[in-house]
Motif scaffolding. Sequence first.
Motif, PDB file in Angstrom:
ATOM      1  N   LEU A  34       0.824  -1.208   0.000  1.00  0.00           N
ATOM      2  CA  LEU A  34       0.000   0.000   0.000  1.00  0.00           C
ATOM      3  C   LEU A  34       0.860   1.260   0.000  1.00  0.00           C
ATOM      4  O   LEU A  34       0.598   2.209  -0.754  1.00  0.00           O
ATOM      5  N   LEU A  35       1.889   1.277   0.818  1.00  0.00           N
ATOM      6  CA  LEU A  35       2.711   2.484   0.933  1.00  0.00           C
ATOM      7  C   LEU A  35       3.565   2.708  -0.310  1.00  0.00           C
ATOM      8  O   LEU A  35       3.681   3.840  -0.798  1.00  0.00           O
ATOM      9  N   ARG A  36       4.163   1.653  -0.836  1.00  0.00           N
ATOM     10  CA  ARG A  36       5.011   1.826  -2.024  1.00  0.00           C
ATOM     11  C   ARG A  36       4.178   2.210  -3.241  1.00  0.00           C
ATOM     12  O   ARG A  36       4.627   2.979  -4.095  1.00  0.00           O
ATOM     13  N   THR A  37       2.939   1.702  -3.313  1.00  0.00           N
ATOM     14  CA  THR A  37       2.049   2.084  -4.403  1.00  0.00           C
ATOM     15  C   THR A  37       1.596   3.534  -4.266  1.00  0.00           C
ATOM     16  O   THR A  37       1.433   4.252  -5.256  1.00  0.00           O
ATOM     17  N   ALA A  38       1.423   3.975  -3.030  1.00  0.00           N
ATOM     18  CA  ALA A  38       0.951   5.341  -2.778  1.00  0.00           C
ATOM     19  C   ALA A  38       2.028   6.384  -3.024  1.00  0.00           C
ATOM     20  O   ALA A  38       1.729   7.512  -3.440  1.00  0.00           O
ATOM     21  N   LEU A  39       3.274   6.035  -2.775  1.00  0.00           N
ATOM     22  CA  LEU A  39       4.350   7.031  -2.744  1.00  0.00           C
ATOM     23  C   LEU A  39       4.450   7.897  -4.004  1.00  0.00           C
ATOM     24  O   LEU A  39       4.586   9.131  -3.891  1.00  0.00           O
ATOM     25  N   PRO A  40       4.353   7.340  -5.229  1.00  0.00           N
ATOM     26  CA  PRO A  40       4.516   8.200  -6.411  1.00  0.00           C
ATOM     27  C   PRO A  40       3.427   9.260  -6.569  1.00  0.00           C
ATOM     28  O   PRO A  40       3.662  10.294  -7.199  1.00  0.00           O
ATOM     29  N   ASP A  41       2.229   9.003  -6.006  1.00  0.00           N
ATOM     30  CA  ASP A  41       1.097   9.903  -6.235  1.00  0.00           C
ATOM     31  C   ASP A  41       0.685  10.701  -4.998  1.00  0.00           C
ATOM     32  O   ASP A  41      -0.271  11.475  -5.058  1.00  0.00           O
ATOM     33  N   VAL A  42       1.403  10.515  -3.881  1.00  0.00           N
ATOM     34  CA  VAL A  42       0.947  11.157  -2.654  1.00  0.00           C
ATOM     35  C   VAL A  42       1.183  12.666  -2.680  1.00  0.00           C
ATOM     36  O   VAL A  42       0.559  13.428  -1.935  1.00  0.00           O
ATOM     37  N   GLY A  43       2.080  13.128  -3.569  1.00  0.00           N
ATOM     38  CA  GLY A  43       2.350  14.561  -3.664  1.00  0.00           C
ATOM     39  C   GLY A  43       3.228  15.052  -2.523  1.00  0.00           C
ATOM     40  O   GLY A  43       3.816  14.269  -1.789  1.00  0.00           O
ATOM     41  N   ASP A  44       3.299  16.364  -2.358  1.00  0.00           N
ATOM     42  CA  ASP A  44       4.152  16.931  -1.317  1.00  0.00           C
ATOM     43  C   ASP A  44       3.339  17.355  -0.094  1.00  0.00           C
ATOM     44  O   ASP A  44       3.698  18.284   0.625  1.00  0.00           O
ATOM     45  N   HIS A  45       2.234  16.637   0.144  1.00  0.00           N
ATOM     46  CA  HIS A  45       1.384  16.944   1.289  1.00  0.00           C
ATOM     47  C   HIS A  45       2.207  16.895   2.573  1.00  0.00           C
ATOM     48  O   HIS A  45       2.986  15.967   2.801  1.00  0.00           O
ATOM     49  N   GLU A  46       2.042  17.906   3.430  1.00  0.00           N
ATOM     50  CA  GLU A  46       2.922  18.068   4.585  1.00  0.00           C
ATOM     51  C   GLU A  46       2.741  16.984   5.642  1.00  0.00           C
ATOM     52  O   GLU A  46       3.590  16.837   6.534  1.00  0.00           O
ATOM     53  N   VAL A  52       4.163   8.476   4.925  1.00  0.00           N
ATOM     54  CA  VAL A  52       4.539   7.309   4.121  1.00  0.00           C
ATOM     55  C   VAL A  52       5.945   6.865   4.495  1.00  0.00           C
ATOM     56  O   VAL A  52       6.199   5.675   4.738  1.00  0.00           O
ATOM     57  N   HIS A  53       6.871   7.813   4.540  1.00  0.00           N
ATOM     58  CA  HIS A  53       8.253   7.450   4.848  1.00  0.00           C
ATOM     59  C   HIS A  53       8.391   6.930   6.281  1.00  0.00           C
ATOM     60  O   HIS A  53       9.146   5.977   6.534  1.00  0.00           O
ATOM     61  N   ALA A  54       7.672   7.534   7.238  1.00  0.00           N
ATOM     62  CA  ALA A  54       7.745   7.082   8.632  1.00  0.00           C
ATOM     63  C   ALA A  54       7.271   5.642   8.762  1.00  0.00           C
ATOM     64  O   ALA A  54       7.895   4.826   9.458  1.00  0.00           O
ATOM     65  N   ASN A  55       6.177   5.316   8.083  1.00  0.00           N
ATOM     66  CA  ASN A  55       5.656   3.956   8.185  1.00  0.00           C
ATOM     67  C   ASN A  55       6.458   2.971   7.341  1.00  0.00           C
ATOM     68  O   ASN A  55       6.566   1.787   7.706  1.00  0.00           O
ATOM     69  N   LEU A  56       7.048   3.436   6.240  1.00  0.00           N
ATOM     70  CA  LEU A  56       7.964   2.569   5.496  1.00  0.00           C
ATOM     71  C   LEU A  56       9.197   2.238   6.346  1.00  0.00           C
ATOM     72  O   LEU A  56       9.780   1.146   6.197  1.00  0.00           O
ATOM     73  N   GLU A  65      15.544  -4.919   7.773  1.00  0.00           N
ATOM     74  CA  GLU A  65      16.368  -4.058   6.924  1.00  0.00           C
ATOM     75  C   GLU A  65      16.589  -2.728   7.650  1.00  0.00           C
ATOM     76  O   GLU A  65      16.106  -1.683   7.222  1.00  0.00           O
ATOM     77  N   PRO A  66      17.325  -2.741   8.770  1.00  0.00           N
ATOM     78  CA  PRO A  66      17.443  -1.521   9.578  1.00  0.00           C
ATOM     79  C   PRO A  66      18.135  -0.366   8.862  1.00  0.00           C
ATOM     80  O   PRO A  66      17.814   0.797   9.128  1.00  0.00           O
ATOM     81  N   SER A  67      19.082  -0.653   7.959  1.00  0.00           N
ATOM     82  CA  SER A  67      19.756   0.443   7.251  1.00  0.00           C
ATOM     83  C   SER A  67      18.778   1.189   6.357  1.00  0.00           C
ATOM     84  O   SER A  67      18.794   2.433   6.283  1.00  0.00           O
ATOM     85  N   ARG A  68      17.911   0.458   5.674  1.00  0.00           N
ATOM     86  CA  ARG A  68      16.900   1.101   4.843  1.00  0.00           C
ATOM     87  C   ARG A  68      15.870   1.822   5.719  1.00  0.00           C
ATOM     88  O   ARG A  68      15.337   2.862   5.326  1.00  0.00           O
ATOM     89  N   ALA A  69      15.612   1.282   6.900  1.00  0.00           N
ATOM     90  CA  ALA A  69      14.693   1.947   7.830  1.00  0.00           C
ATOM     91  C   ALA A  69      15.226   3.317   8.226  1.00  0.00           C
ATOM     92  O   ALA A  69      14.467   4.296   8.306  1.00  0.00           O
ATOM     93  N   VAL A  70      16.521   3.402   8.469  1.00  0.00           N
ATOM     94  CA  VAL A  70      17.137   4.681   8.821  1.00  0.00           C
ATOM     95  C   VAL A  70      16.897   5.701   7.717  1.00  0.00           C
ATOM     96  O   VAL A  70      16.549   6.863   7.980  1.00  0.00           O
ATOM     97  N   GLY A  71      17.064   5.298   6.452  1.00  0.00           N
ATOM     98  CA  GLY A  71      16.862   6.218   5.338  1.00  0.00           C
ATOM     99  C   GLY A  71      15.457   6.773   5.289  1.00  0.00           C
ATOM    100  O   GLY A  71      15.259   7.995   5.150  1.00  0.00           O
ATOM    101  N   HIS A  72      14.460   5.895   5.404  1.00  0.00           N
ATOM    102  CA  HIS A  72      13.070   6.360   5.369  1.00  0.00           C
ATOM    103  C   HIS A  72      12.752   7.243   6.578  1.00  0.00           C
ATOM    104  O   HIS A  72      12.056   8.264   6.445  1.00  0.00           O
ATOM    105  N   ALA A  73      13.238   6.855   7.752  1.00  0.00           N
ATOM    106  CA  ALA A  73      12.943   7.634   8.953  1.00  0.00           C
ATOM    107  C   ALA A  73      13.542   9.039   8.849  1.00  0.00           C
ATOM    108  O   ALA A  73      12.892  10.034   9.196  1.00  0.00           O
TER     109      ALA A  73
END
Length: 284
Positions: A34-46, A52-56, A65-73
């Motif tokens: 759900l989140l990866r599908t949403a990301l391209p269209d979610v826009g720059d909503h504040e 999306v990134h926090a939950n990813l 995958e803690p290293s990738r978690a750090v990037g999204h966080a």
Amino acid sequence: RHLIDTARSPQQQAWTRVELAVRSFNDVGRVDDLLRTALPDVGDHEVFLPNVHANLAWVRLCRLEPSRAVGHARDAVALVKRGSAPTVLRVALTALAQAEALLGQDPWPTIRRAAAIADHLAPGETTHPARIRGQQMLWEGRVEEARRSITEADRHLVEAGLELMRHDTLSALSKVECAAGDWAAAARSADEGHDIVVHAGLDEMRDQMLYARAHVASLTGRVDEARRDATEGASLAADQGNLWTEVENRSVLGFIALSIGDPEGVVHALDQAARRLASSGVLE
């Protein structure tokens, strides 16, 4: 699916996917999709974009995958505009602290920053900062302090009326009481958390609570009960893509096998888990 299809624009469909994701709990595969599908269209909503990134970040933690978690966080933290989304910022910071701890880094500055955010808890928040703080204290061997911190987190959830979220604090409290050797208290927390998710009809959250119950049972010699719950928990977690909880349940199965003198059973239970951890970068 109906909610997504009836949204009036791709952006509104994306926002709907985000809302569905934060309510899908431990079904990591569904949340991830759900989140990866949403990301391209979610826009720059504040709110939606950093959310999306926090939950990813939490998805990546569950995927080991803690290293990738750090990037999204960190992306989420950078995207949150000052004062606009304190809840999202707290979700991102708790994920970042968890990832830092797993990678062997100092999580305490991040934990303190998350705990300092004064805002009401919201449905869909992944965890409470005091729970993350207590977990870190437990990893450091500070059992009494861990109990106080996680009990504080549990109290906040009760006062906020977020009973369902207590599965997270109750499973953590069960671990603390296991470390303290209070088997009765550990069992009460594990059973209460399991009852909460069962009565809510949220089967996808049972993997975490089955581990908590199996952990207590294994330490108190209830081998059949522990094996039953851990086997079911590992299967449910694997089906949902929740590698973190699958490894936890497999750790119980390995402990049981070791306890009864079954070395082949130990290898069967732990070999795959050990390989996943070895490739994940997890040091804790």
